[in-house]
Design a protein around this motif. Structure first.
Motif, PDB file in Angstrom:
ATOM      1  N   GLU A 288       0.842  -1.193   0.000  1.00 46.71           N
ATOM      2  CA  GLU A 288       0.000   0.000   0.000  1.00 46.71           C
ATOM      3  C   GLU A 288       0.875   1.240   0.000  1.00 46.71           C
ATOM      4  N   VAL A 289       0.490   2.234  -0.787  1.00 47.01           N
ATOM      5  CA  VAL A 289       1.205   3.502  -0.885  1.00 47.01           C
ATOM      6  C   VAL A 289       0.294   4.597  -0.363  1.00 47.01           C
ATOM      7  N   ASP A 290       0.837   5.457   0.496  1.00 47.87           N
ATOM      8  CA  ASP A 290       0.025   6.461   1.184  1.00 47.87           C
ATOM      9  C   ASP A 290       0.911   7.675   1.441  1.00 47.87           C
ATOM     10  N   GLY A 291       0.330   8.700   2.047  1.00 48.81           N
ATOM     11  CA  GLY A 291       1.114   9.831   2.502  1.00 48.81           C
ATOM     12  C   GLY A 291       1.171  10.973   1.521  1.00 48.81           C
ATOM     13  N   ALA A 292       2.172  11.849   1.735  1.00 45.75           N
ATOM     14  CA  ALA A 292       2.278  13.108   1.002  1.00 45.75           C
ATOM     15  C   ALA A 292       2.776  12.862  -0.418  1.00 45.75           C
ATOM     16  N   ASP A 293       1.966  13.209  -1.412  1.00 48.53           N
ATOM     17  CA  ASP A 293       2.370  13.097  -2.815  1.00 48.53           C
ATOM     18  C   ASP A 293       3.538  14.044  -3.090  1.00 48.53           C
ATOM     19  N   GLY A 294       4.534  13.544  -3.788  1.00 50.65           N
ATOM     20  CA  GLY A 294       5.666  14.381  -4.146  1.00 50.65           C
ATOM     21  C   GLY A 294       6.630  14.642  -3.015  1.00 50.65           C
ATOM     22  N   ALA A 295       6.489  13.980  -1.873  1.00 51.31           N
ATOM     23  CA  ALA A 295       7.408  14.179  -0.755  1.00 51.31           C
ATOM     24  C   ALA A 295       8.811  13.730  -1.155  1.00 51.31           C
ATOM     25  N   PRO A 296       9.839  14.435  -0.682  1.00 53.96           N
ATOM     26  CA  PRO A 296      11.202  14.078  -1.081  1.00 53.96           C
ATOM     27  C   PRO A 296      11.734  12.814  -0.410  1.00 53.96           C
ATOM     28  N   LEU A 297      11.017  12.293   0.582  1.00 52.29           N
ATOM     29  CA  LEU A 297      11.486  11.126   1.341  1.00 52.29           C
ATOM     30  C   LEU A 297      10.365  10.098   1.432  1.00 52.29           C
ATOM     31  N   THR A 298      10.724   8.827   1.300  1.00 53.56           N
ATOM     32  CA  THR A 298       9.774   7.726   1.456  1.00 53.56           C
ATOM     33  C   THR A 298      10.138   6.920   2.692  1.00 53.56           C
ATOM     34  N   VAL A 299       9.140   6.560   3.490  1.00 56.39           N
ATOM     35  CA  VAL A 299       9.326   5.666   4.639  1.00 56.39           C
ATOM     36  C   VAL A 299       8.640   4.351   4.316  1.00 56.39           C
ATOM     37  N   VAL A 300       9.389   3.256   4.414  1.00 59.73           N
ATOM     38  CA  VAL A 300       8.860   1.921   4.162  1.00 59.73           C
ATOM     39  C   VAL A 300       8.710   1.207   5.496  1.00 59.73           C
ATOM     40  N   LEU A 301       7.473   0.776   5.811  1.00 61.21           N
ATOM     41  CA  LEU A 301       7.142   0.177   7.102  1.00 61.21           C
ATOM     42  C   LEU A 301       6.958  -1.331   6.953  1.00 61.21           C
ATOM     43  N   SER A 302       7.722  -2.095   7.735  1.00 62.61           N
ATOM     44  CA  SER A 302       7.667  -3.562   7.708  1.00 62.61           C
ATOM     45  C   SER A 302       7.142  -4.054   9.056  1.00 62.61           C
ATOM     46  N   HIS A 303       6.079  -4.851   9.020  1.00 68.85           N
ATOM     47  CA  HIS A 303       5.401  -5.279  10.249  1.00 68.85           C
ATOM     48  C   HIS A 303       6.101  -6.465  10.906  1.00 68.85           C
ATOM     49  N   GLY A 304       5.555  -6.857  12.067  1.00 68.65           N
ATOM     50  CA  GLY A 304       6.140  -7.935  12.846  1.00 68.65           C
ATOM     51  C   GLY A 304       5.542  -9.301  12.557  1.00 68.65           C
ATOM     52  N   PHE A 305       6.091 -10.278  13.233  1.00 68.90           N
ATOM     53  CA  PHE A 305       5.720 -11.682  13.099  1.00 68.90           C
ATOM     54  C   PHE A 305       4.241 -11.897  13.405  1.00 68.90           C
ATOM     55  N   THR A 306       3.545 -12.587  12.525  1.00 68.40           N
ATOM     56  CA  THR A 306       2.116 -12.942  12.594  1.00 68.40           C
ATOM     57  C   THR A 306       1.193 -11.730  12.604  1.00 68.40           C
ATOM     58  N   ALA A 307       1.689 -10.559  12.235  1.00 68.13           N
ATOM     59  CA  ALA A 307       0.830  -9.378  12.141  1.00 68.13           C
ATOM     60  C   ALA A 307       0.608  -9.073  10.656  1.00 68.13           C
ATOM     61  N   ARG A 308       0.266  -7.836  10.337  1.00 69.58           N
ATOM     62  CA  ARG A 308       0.170  -7.351   8.960  1.00 69.58           C
ATOM     63  C   ARG A 308       0.385  -5.854   8.992  1.00 69.58           C
ATOM     64  N   LEU A 309       0.366  -5.226   7.836  1.00 69.69           N
ATOM     65  CA  LEU A 309       0.730  -3.812   7.775  1.00 69.69           C
ATOM     66  C   LEU A 309      -0.173  -2.918   8.620  1.00 69.69           C
ATOM     67  N   ALA A 310      -1.372  -3.406   8.959  1.00 70.92           N
ATOM     68  CA  ALA A 310      -2.300  -2.601   9.768  1.00 70.92           C
ATOM     69  C   ALA A 310      -1.767  -2.313  11.160  1.00 70.92           C
ATOM     70  N   GLU A 311      -0.770  -3.060  11.623  1.00 70.46           N
ATOM     71  CA  GLU A 311      -0.233  -2.787  12.959  1.00 70.46           C
ATOM     72  C   GLU A 311       0.419  -1.409  13.042  1.00 70.46           C
ATOM     73  N   TRP A 312       0.736  -0.805  11.876  1.00 66.88           N
ATOM     74  CA  TRP A 312       1.341   0.524  11.830  1.00 66.88           C
ATOM     75  C   TRP A 312       0.284   1.628  11.708  1.00 66.88           C
ATOM     76  N   GLU A 313      -0.983   1.318  11.929  1.00 67.25           N
ATOM     77  CA  GLU A 313      -2.054   2.274  11.638  1.00 67.25           C
ATOM     78  C   GLU A 313      -1.858   3.605  12.365  1.00 67.25           C
ATOM     79  N   LEU A 314      -1.463   3.581  13.625  1.00 73.11           N
ATOM     80  CA  LEU A 314      -1.304   4.818  14.378  1.00 73.11           C
ATOM     81  C   LEU A 314      -0.086   5.608  13.901  1.00 73.11           C
TER      82      LEU A 314
END
Length: 329
Positions: A42-68
């Motif tokens: 999933e791609v989200d956040g500020a369009d055209g931002a000069p920096l990208t942050v890639v979030l990798s979740h933990g064991f037996t979770a999914r990307l939703a754990e980073w929701e906050l």
């Protein structure tokens, strides 16, 4: 540098996690790995931002754990989140390929497909942090050029099982080379294990509370149930297969590579899965570029129970990355 958070534990908002069923949300795409596994991104956040942050979740979770954290970062950077193989919306994995070495390669292929240019900060919780370390070992040329910062949350470079009866058993399994036999047996009994698995049980809540949360103030009952539901989405055979790789996990060789860029290590004092000593050792071995943030009273799900501290640590890392890039010209 080590910083101990002195903030009193305040109840964070309990995240409302997007459902796993139904159509993928806007901004979703699929990355097919070189061994044919489809990864949900999933791609989200500020369009055209000069920096990208890639979030990798933990064991037996999914990307939703980073929701906050996603909400805190969205106004400032472009975000890329992905479900590791066998987790969330990503496709299942052959059990012999449920390894940290493989998820490191997957992360590299997500970068190649979704963030082919521009500076990147990699953030990983638990197994997600291990995937980052594996990528650093496999592709060190990325770090310092493309990867300009790393955030490691409640994770370890290795040695999670070294002592006691279990440690001796693991050494015996390694010596006898029984891991392939274990994985083959798991494939045979996997359908039976999943058929009889009970979800949303009282024992499951006790187990989640015990292993994923810290002291009494850390464990809001609603949050415990949210985390229980998140973890129980991953099929048991996948969980069991990945567990085998944790027993043999050692990414200490990757730490000098991480030392090329600003790194923040967050460790929780009551983490029973990746004890705080592992975070201290991780920061020390990375060296001068690493800042250690210790969170008293928190457990392994520190990003959900100490949201403000984790958000601030992430944003502070982005400030350090910006300052380092300005110094470099």
């Amino acid at each position: 540098m080590c910083r101990v958070s002195t903030d009193p534990p305040t109840p964070p908002p309990v995240p409302v996690l997007p459902p796993l069923t139904g159509p993928p949300p806007p901004g979703s795409r699929t990355v097919r790995t070189d061994d044919g596994v489809d990864l949900h991104v999933e791609v989200d956040g500020a369009d055209g931002a000069p920096l990208t942050v890639v979030l990798s979740h933990g064991f037996t979770a999914r990307l939703a754990e980073w929701e906050l954290q996603r909400a805190a970062l969205r106004p400032r950077v472009r975000l890329v989140l992905w479900d590791q193989r066998g987790h969330g919306r990503s496709a299942s994995t052959p059990l012999p390929d449920a390894t940290i070495d493989r998820t490191g390669r997957d992360l590299g292929q997500v970068l190649d497909a979704v963030v082919p240019t521009g500076p990147v900060v990699l953030a990983g919780h638990s197994m997600g942090g291990m995937s980052i370390m594996a990528l650093a070992r496999q592709r060190p040329e990325l770090f310092g050029d493309r990867v300009v910062g790393v955030f490691l949350l409640a994770t370890s470079a290795g040695g999670l099982v070294e002592t006691g009866v279990l440690g001796r058993l693991v050494e015996l399994i390694r010596w006898l080379r029984l891991l392939p036999l274990y994985l083959r047996g798991l494939q045979l009994v996997a359908p039976l294990l999943e058929h009889f698995r009970r979800r949303d049980s009282r024992f499951g809540r006790w187990f989640t509370r015990r292993l994923l949360f810290g002291n009494r103030a850390d464990a809001d009952p609603v949050a415990v149930r949210v985390v229980q539901g998140l973890l129980e989405e991953t099929p048991f055979p996948v969980s069991a297969a990945f567990y085998a790789t944790f027993l043999d996990h050692d990414e200490s060789a990757s730490l000098p590579v991480l030392g090329r860029v600003p790194v923040t290590v967050v460790a929780a004092t009551h983490d029973r899965l990746t004890p705080v000593e592992h975070g201290r050792r991780l920061a020390a071995d990375i060296g001068r570029s690493a800042e250690l943030v210790v969170v008293p009273g928190a457990g392994h799900s520190v990003n959900l129970t100490r949201t403000e501290i984790v958000d601030r640590a992430l944003l502070d890392l982005l400030d350090r990355v910006d300052a380092a890039r300005r110094r470099a010209g």
